[in-house]
Design a protein around this motif. Structure first.
Motif, PDB file in Angstrom:
ATOM      1  N   VAL A   1      25.548  52.354  63.396  1.00  3.51           N
ATOM      2  CA  VAL A   1      26.779  52.579  62.638  1.00  3.51           C
ATOM      3  C   VAL A   1      26.428  53.226  61.299  1.00  3.51           C
ATOM      4  CG1 VAL A   1      28.756  51.446  61.534  1.00  3.51           C
ATOM      5  CG2 VAL A   1      27.871  50.585  63.718  1.00  3.51           C
ATOM      6  N   PRO A   2      27.138  54.258  60.887  1.00  6.53           N
ATOM      7  CA  PRO A   2      26.848  54.843  59.567  1.00  6.53           C
ATOM      8  C   PRO A   2      27.210  53.887  58.451  1.00  6.53           C
ATOM      9  CG  PRO A   2      28.817  55.833  60.525  1.00  6.53           C
ATOM     10  CD  PRO A   2      28.203  54.987  61.597  1.00  6.53           C
ATOM     11  N   GLY A   3      26.439  53.924  57.368  1.00  7.58           N
ATOM     12  CA  GLY A   3      26.720  53.077  56.220  1.00  7.58           C
ATOM     13  C   GLY A   3      27.889  53.617  55.410  1.00  7.58           C
ATOM     14  N   ALA A   4      28.580  52.704  54.724  1.00  6.47           N
ATOM     15  CA  ALA A   4      29.825  53.072  54.055  1.00  6.47           C
ATOM     16  C   ALA A   4      29.611  53.812  52.744  1.00  6.47           C
ATOM     17  CB  ALA A   4      30.662  51.823  53.813  1.00  6.47           C
ATOM     18  N   ALA A   5      28.643  53.393  51.924  1.00  2.00           N
ATOM     19  CA  ALA A   5      28.518  53.954  50.574  1.00  2.00           C
ATOM     20  C   ALA A   5      27.131  53.662  50.026  1.00  2.00           C
ATOM     21  CB  ALA A   5      29.571  53.344  49.652  1.00  2.00           C
ATOM     22  N   ASP A   6      26.791  54.340  48.920  1.00  2.00           N
ATOM     23  CA  ASP A   6      25.512  54.070  48.265  1.00  2.00           C
ATOM     24  C   ASP A   6      25.511  52.700  47.596  1.00  2.00           C
ATOM     25  OD1 ASP A   6      24.386  56.494  48.996  1.00  2.00           O
ATOM     26  OD2 ASP A   6      25.137  57.523  47.214  1.00  2.00           O
ATOM     27  N   HIS A   7      26.655  52.306  47.063  1.00  2.00           N
ATOM     28  CA  HIS A   7      26.797  50.995  46.437  1.00  2.00           C
ATOM     29  C   HIS A   7      28.280  50.626  46.450  1.00  2.00           C
ATOM     30  CE1 HIS A   7      28.354  52.847  42.740  1.00  2.00           C
ATOM     31  NE2 HIS A   7      27.393  53.738  42.866  1.00  2.00           N
ATOM     32  N   PRO A   8      28.604  49.343  46.308  1.00  3.08           N
ATOM     33  CA  PRO A   8      30.006  48.919  46.398  1.00  3.08           C
ATOM     34  C   PRO A   8      30.810  49.329  45.180  1.00  3.08           C
ATOM     35  CG  PRO A   8      28.628  47.062  45.787  1.00  3.08           C
ATOM     36  CD  PRO A   8      27.695  48.197  46.105  1.00  3.08           C
ATOM     37  N   ASP A   9      32.106  49.498  45.364  1.00  2.00           N
ATOM     38  CA  ASP A   9      33.034  49.749  44.263  1.00  2.00           C
ATOM     39  C   ASP A   9      33.692  48.425  43.909  1.00  2.00           C
ATOM     40  OD1 ASP A   9      34.884  50.624  42.432  1.00  2.00           O
ATOM     41  OD2 ASP A   9      35.610  52.297  43.644  1.00  2.00           O
ATOM     42  N   VAL A  10      33.468  47.971  42.676  1.00  5.49           N
ATOM     43  CA  VAL A  10      34.033  46.688  42.247  1.00  5.49           C
ATOM     44  C   VAL A  10      34.969  46.849  41.056  1.00  5.49           C
ATOM     45  CG1 VAL A  10      32.031  45.420  43.121  1.00  5.49           C
ATOM     46  CG2 VAL A  10      32.074  46.136  40.724  1.00  5.49           C
ATOM     47  N   SER A  11      35.303  48.055  40.705  1.00  5.87           N
ATOM     48  CA  SER A  11      36.216  48.255  39.583  1.00  5.87           C
ATOM     49  C   SER A  11      37.548  47.582  39.892  1.00  5.87           C
ATOM     50  CB  SER A  11      36.422  49.742  39.312  1.00  5.87           C
ATOM     51  OG  SER A  11      36.969  50.393  40.449  1.00  5.87           O
ATOM     52  N   ALA A  12      38.057  46.784  38.953  1.00  2.00           N
ATOM     53  CA  ALA A  12      39.249  45.984  39.234  1.00  2.00           C
ATOM     54  C   ALA A  12      40.192  45.953  38.042  1.00  2.00           C
ATOM     55  CB  ALA A  12      38.834  44.571  39.626  1.00  2.00           C
ATOM     56  N   PRO A  13      40.664  47.123  37.590  1.00  3.31           N
ATOM     57  CA  PRO A  13      41.590  47.116  36.456  1.00  3.31           C
ATOM     58  C   PRO A  13      42.835  46.313  36.773  1.00  3.31           C
ATOM     59  CG  PRO A  13      41.580  49.258  37.575  1.00  3.31           C
ATOM     60  CD  PRO A  13      40.449  48.464  38.128  1.00  3.31           C
ATOM     61  N   GLY A  14      43.243  45.496  35.828  1.00  4.36           N
ATOM     62  CA  GLY A  14      44.439  44.681  36.019  1.00  4.36           C
ATOM     63  C   GLY A  14      44.184  43.316  36.605  1.00  4.36           C
ATOM     64  N   ALA A  15      42.940  43.040  37.034  1.00  2.00           N
ATOM     65  CA  ALA A  15      42.634  41.720  37.587  1.00  2.00           C
ATOM     66  C   ALA A  15      42.539  40.686  36.476  1.00  2.00           C
ATOM     67  CB  ALA A  15      41.330  41.766  38.374  1.00  2.00           C
ATOM     68  N   ALA A  16      42.732  39.427  36.848  1.00  6.71           N
ATOM     69  CA  ALA A  16      42.546  38.324  35.902  1.00  6.71           C
ATOM     70  C   ALA A  16      41.076  38.217  35.525  1.00  6.71           C
ATOM     71  CB  ALA A  16      43.024  37.019  36.539  1.00  6.71           C
ATOM     72  N   PRO A  17      40.752  37.533  34.415  1.00  6.84           N
ATOM     73  CA  PRO A  17      39.349  37.395  34.011  1.00  6.84           C
ATOM     74  C   PRO A  17      38.498  36.747  35.103  1.00  6.84           C
ATOM     75  CG  PRO A  17      40.798  36.702  32.235  1.00  6.84           C
ATOM     76  CD  PRO A  17      41.666  36.914  33.441  1.00  6.84           C
ATOM     77  N   ILE A  18      37.302  37.288  35.278  1.00 11.20           N
ATOM     78  CA  ILE A  18      36.329  36.769  36.241  1.00 11.20           C
ATOM     79  C   ILE A  18      35.095  36.344  35.463  1.00 11.20           C
ATOM     80  CG2 ILE A  18      34.832  37.338  38.196  1.00 11.20           C
ATOM     81  CD1 ILE A  18      36.988  39.359  39.090  1.00 11.20           C
ATOM     82  N   LEU A  19      34.674  35.100  35.623  1.00 11.82           N
ATOM     83  CA  LEU A  19      33.499  34.581  34.927  1.00 11.82           C
ATOM     84  C   LEU A  19      32.247  34.998  35.686  1.00 11.82           C
ATOM     85  CD1 LEU A  19      32.255  32.908  32.682  1.00 11.82           C
ATOM     86  CD2 LEU A  19      32.681  30.854  34.051  1.00 11.82           C
ATOM     87  N   VAL A  20      31.363  35.748  35.010  1.00 11.44           N
ATOM     88  CA  VAL A  20      30.175  36.336  35.620  1.00 11.44           C
ATOM     89  C   VAL A  20      28.954  35.695  34.972  1.00 11.44           C
ATOM     90  CG1 VAL A  20      28.920  38.479  36.016  1.00 11.44           C
ATOM     91  CG2 VAL A  20      31.426  38.490  36.029  1.00 11.44           C
ATOM     92  N   ILE A  21      28.147  34.956  35.756  1.00 11.58           N
ATOM     93  CA  ILE A  21      27.044  34.174  35.205  1.00 11.58           C
ATOM     94  C   ILE A  21      25.706  34.782  35.622  1.00 11.58           C
ATOM     95  CG2 ILE A  21      26.046  31.877  34.945  1.00 11.58           C
ATOM     96  CD1 ILE A  21      28.672  30.754  36.093  1.00 11.58           C
ATOM     97  N   GLY A  22      24.888  35.132  34.636  1.00 14.16           N
ATOM     98  CA  GLY A  22      23.552  35.647  34.891  1.00 14.16           C
ATOM     99  C   GLY A  22      22.491  34.649  34.473  1.00 14.16           C
ATOM    100  N   ASN A  23      21.467  34.491  35.313  1.00 13.64           N
ATOM    101  CA  ASN A  23      20.352  33.578  35.059  1.00 13.64           C
ATOM    102  C   ASN A  23      19.123  34.411  34.698  1.00 13.64           C
ATOM    103  OD1 ASN A  23      18.252  31.746  35.188  1.00 13.64           O
ATOM    104  ND2 ASN A  23      18.849  30.854  37.153  1.00 13.64           N
ATOM    105  N   THR A  24      18.544  34.169  33.530  1.00 11.39           N
ATOM    106  CA  THR A  24      17.440  35.006  33.057  1.00 11.39           C
ATOM    107  C   THR A  24      16.215  34.920  33.953  1.00 11.39           C
ATOM    108  OG1 THR A  24      16.692  33.224  31.583  1.00 11.39           O
ATOM    109  CG2 THR A  24      18.170  34.895  30.645  1.00 11.39           C
ATOM    110  N   GLY A  25      16.052  33.824  34.713  1.00  5.51           N
ATOM    111  CA  GLY A  25      14.888  33.676  35.572  1.00  5.51           C
ATOM    112  C   GLY A  25      15.187  33.829  37.045  1.00  5.51           C
ATOM    113  N   ASP A  26      16.307  34.423  37.388  1.00  9.59           N
ATOM    114  CA  ASP A  26      16.704  34.556  38.799  1.00  9.59           C
ATOM    115  C   ASP A  26      15.838  35.605  39.493  1.00  9.59           C
ATOM    116  OD1 ASP A  26      18.095  35.120  41.253  1.00  9.59           O
ATOM    117  OD2 ASP A  26      19.875  34.219  40.367  1.00  9.59           O
TER     118      ASP A  26
END
Length: 515
Positions: A429-454
């Motif tokens: 099956v051909p792949g859809a894209a080089d990377h996902p599109d996650v742009s979400a103008p108008g969405a409610a706030p999303i809490l994004v947590i990064g771990n420095t040692g992940d």
């Protein structure tokens, strides 16, 4: 999580050693004129997990006696033909249990992979999320292609054993050709056994399933907790349905701006960082480090062990031998969580004495192999979803040209992660894209947590996700810690921030830091 010779899975670790964790096919039994949003779920006590979900006993009740319930939702096989054939999506839930608290709705979890069964993972983590059940039904599911949700099937157990034990870091042309041949043969088996499903397991398809799930569960908005690959799925959902986003948390965040090569290179740096941290921690112990006297000696001895195994495997769990590739998988699994570092030390000690048992058990956990030698469909689902999502198809020449960069990023893991770029060779099956599109103008706030040692989803991915979601949507929180994920670490600061947001709607200040 990762660790099959395919695009690196990033599954949140459930077990310290082994994840004791009937493929549901496509059907056309739903009436063609039925509006699937009107379907009623029939919740019943959950059965024992199937082989494809990881085996094991039925989920135990929560400490307060609440039983886990399971149900099956119908979804279109092809979202471009919503009135056509359907597949079953398997769900699990524990109902809200907070006396005197107003129920908000369902909180839907995805634990990563891609390829992890949410039906087995949620009960395993149930106590970790108990505080959220005061106002939410806790819900998870097997995404399409996974477990009981039209689970993809490739090779049989014997074939996967043989595949995983081969040399995944070829040293000359003959070994390169052998690795490529075995990869294309594996991929051909996926097409032979699951060809009708493979075009329909993209992350965009799973996101549409989640919006159907939201409606069937009776929620106006989707409240969501995504971990690892689950953050990518959540980001894609937010892009497709920004107005339907409720309170959402992304933990152990995938960088949505990177293509598969860039993502693999980032993981090489991440796992090398985790190895450096493990080595420093080991030599700092009062009782001493049995692996080496200095951090550099620890890393040198591990590298030496892998070189020795490349030429001469040692006994593992009978009748299998611990090869260089399996040992590498075991080390990678242990680096997912600081709680597993003691098992890594134990496994290395054993291996130096000629016993590969512990490292092999760690690798089995990573690869979804149960104690009875049966594999879940984690590997098959992982490659199927990643190859359906990712457009690039890398060649042996591509990998060899990029090896210097991978080795610079990680002397120990660079070769392994570079050669995994072959995973989608000759994919049906051909792949859809080089990377996902996650742009979400108008969405409610999303809490994004990064771990420095992940190690598996490096820290910088959280900032890239927050930026890609858009101004006013992505709210970044930093956790200065170790391991894959922050909420499951038990850090009080992270827990309080997440709980206050999900339970009370209090959005943390962007750029907040927990230590």
């Amino acid at each position: 999580m990762p660790a099959q010779p395919r695009p690196r899975a990033t599954v949140l670790t459930v077990s310290a050693v082994l994840l004791a964790s009937l493929l549901a096919g496509c059907g056309d039994d739903a009436p063609k004129d039925e509006d699937l949003t009107d379907q009623k779920l029939s919740w019943e006590d959950c059965p024992a997990p199937t082989t494809s979900q990881g085996d094991g006993p039925p989920p135990s009740p929560l400490p307060d006696g609440t039983k886990w319930q399971c149900a099956t939702m119908k979804a279109p096989l092809d979202w471009n033909d919503p009135q056509g054939d359907t597949i079953d999506i398997e769900l699990i839930r524990a109902g809200a249990g907070g006396a005197g608290n107003e129920r908000i709705g369902s909180l839907v979890f995805n634990f990563g992979g891609p390829g992890a069964s949410g039906v087995t993972a949620l009960p395993a983590f149930g106590e970790d999320f108990a505080g959220l059940r005061t106002r939410y039904d806790l819900v998870s599911f097997d995404p399409r292609g996974v477990g009981r949700s039209a689970g993809v099937e490739c090779e049989d157990d014997e074939g996967i054993d043989e595949y995983l034990q081969q040399d995944m870091t070829p040293d000359h042309r003959a070994e390169e050709e052998k690795l490529l041949d075995s990869t294309t043969a594996f991929n051909s088996d996926c097409e032979k056994n699951s060809g009708s499903t493979l075009p329909h397991v993209r992350t965009t398809d799973a996101a549409r399933d989640m919006d159907l799930m939201r409606q069937v569960l009776g929620d106006r908005q989707l409240h969501y907790f995504g971990i690892s690959y689950g953050t990518e799925l959540g980001g894609v959902y937010a892009h497709l349905f920004p107005k339907n986003v409720g309170r959402a948390v992304f933990d152990a965040v995938v960088d949505p701006t990177k293509n598969p090569e860039q993502g693999a290179l980032g993981q090489a740096r991440g796992f090398q960082l985790a190895l450096d941290n493990y080595a420093r921690d080991c030599v700092s112990q009062e009782e001493g480090c049995p692996v080496g006297d200095t951090a550099q000696e620890v890393k040198d001895r591990i590298a030496g062990l892998l070189r020795d195994l490349d030429g001469k495997p040692i006994p593992g769990t009978f009748p299998r031998e611990l090869t260089e590739s399996i040992a590498t998988d075991g080390i990678l699994q242990a680096l997912y969580s600081r709680e597993l570092w003691e098992y890594l030390t134990q496994g290395l000690e054993q291996a130096y004495d000629g016993d590969g048992t512990v490292l092999m058990l760690l690798a089995d956990s990573l690869n979804g192999r149960s104690e009875n030698g049966e594999y879940s469909n984690l590997i098959a689902a992982n490659v199927s979803i990643n190859c359906a999502d990712g457009r690039p198809r890398y060649t042996v020449e591509d990998v060899t040209a990029r090896l210097p960069a991978f080795r610079a990023a990680s002397p120990l893991f660079g070769d392994t992660l570079a050669w995994e770029m072959l995973s989608c060779a000759d994919w049906a099956v051909p792949g859809a894209a080089d990377h996902p599109d996650v742009s979400a103008p108008g969405a409610a706030p999303i809490l994004v947590i990064g771990n420095t040692g992940d190690p598996a989803t490096p820290y910088e991915g959280a900032r890239k996700m927050a930026q890609a979601l858009g101004e006013g949507v992505g709210v970044e929180l930093t956790y200065r810690g170790q391991g894959h994920g922050a909420y499951s670490s038990g850090n009080r600061c992270v827990r309080e921030a997440v709980n206050a947001y999900l339970l009370e709607g209090k959005v943390p200040e962007a750029g907040s830091v927990c230590s």
